[in-house]
Design an enzyme around this catalytic site. Sequence first.
Site, mmCIF file in Angstrom:
data_model
loop_
_atom_site.group_PDB
_atom_site.id
_atom_site.type_symbol
_atom_site.label_atom_id
_atom_site.label_comp_id
_atom_site.label_asym_id
_atom_site.label_seq_id
_atom_site.Cartn_x
_atom_site.Cartn_y
_atom_site.Cartn_z
ATOM 1 N N ASN A 143 0.957 -1.031 0.008
ATOM 2 C CA ASN A 143 0.202 -0.110 0.150
ATOM 3 C C ASN A 143 0.852 1.262 0.177
ATOM 4 O O ASN A 143 1.575 1.458 1.026
ATOM 5 C CB ASN A 143 -0.840 -0.098 1.225
ATOM 6 C CG ASN A 143 -1.776 1.002 1.133
ATOM 7 O OD1 ASN A 143 -1.870 1.833 0.177
ATOM 8 N ND2 ASN A 143 -2.791 1.209 2.185
ATOM 9 N N CYS A 243 -21.039 -0.817 -1.762
ATOM 10 C CA CYS A 243 -20.576 -1.190 -2.928
ATOM 11 C C CYS A 243 -20.871 -0.237 -4.217
ATOM 12 O O CYS A 243 -22.054 -0.288 -4.557
ATOM 13 C CB CYS A 243 -21.536 -2.641 -3.322
ATOM 14 S SG CYS A 243 -20.832 -3.522 -4.642
#
Length: 399
Positions: A143, A243
């Site tokens: 990351n 989502c």
Amino acid sequence: MSTAIDELQAIIAELKTELEEQKTSTRIARERIERMSAEVVDSNPYSRLMALQRMNIVKDYERIRDKAVAIVGVGGVGSVTADMLTRCGIGKLILFDYDKVELANMNRLFFTPDQAGLSKVEAAARTLSFINPDVVIETHNYNITTVENFDKFLTTISESGLQKGQPVDLVLSCVDNFEARMAINAACNENNLNWFESGVSENAVSGHIQFIRPGETACFACAPPLVVAENIDERTLKREGVCAASLPTTMGITAGLLVQNALKYLLNFGEVSDYLGYNALNDFFPKMTLKPNAECDDRYCLQRQKEFQARPQPKEQQIDEVVSNEPLHASNDWGIELVAEDAPVEQQTTNTTNVASGLRLAYEAPDKVDVNQSESAAVVNAGLPETSLDDLMAQMKSM
């Protein structure tokens, strides 16, 4: 009982070994090609690409093998971008992502169900190496937004070009969150690297690409695209438990626009768009150029702005027009004459008693003609004697 357990454990160990072998094995479909060829044969994967030279679109397409591109984010847009650049024969690809392939990713392009569970960079590297073994693939599974990893990312894009110690030629941002975009922006401003930012909206019906040249155009901290276009705070888009929608069509179109402009920049042909949007609902493609913010929060952006302003700006070339006194057309079959604008206009002599003051007739009206006179004149011209209508009727009855 213990024997059965031992047998099952042996089978499990064998399957694990086989799985690891499959993970570490890389399929090579063909031998590496040292030099691109324009020869038109079925076995040449570069013949259609090299045809761009023959058609005078690109001067030297083979220069693409000298280019290194970093792609941050190997998801719906990033994986397709990597696939396109690999097929185009890019010299080196450096992939950054820390996520894994999931079955939920199958609505997008590129990844396959058998790759579920693998890291995205690992799965992408295997597929890309099989597609084109000439491309050097380098992967980084971390990351970039953490402090420690940001320093590694900063060093990688500044020293991992094709030539050791040289920066990459271009950075492509294909991430889906605000923090990662800001990290890429900070790294590219600090290294003074040109980069493309790209993204697809949360409702999957619009996308954009933005070409950022530090100091010359607005960086991502100056004006994030969604903030400019839709007045939306991008930090609210990536939310836990929500989502977002995604369409492979919108992802593919955005990736295509991104790679197309990246190729134009790397190979120096055509016009590179500073900002190009896409609205799928009405097929609208807005374009614009964003100037840098003189009060940007990024100190390296302010430094690059000063450096750009100190550079000598290219002067616009003035083309001297050659004025010829000769007429453009030698023949004048229609007798057309050019009259100067200051030439006096001939006034019409037609009676204008019924015309309001300050107005004139556009053309001269023809004189009124007496129909009876014209008919009698026609009879005279025909050589017939002048006879009354009654006499003519009497003559016709006597016939």
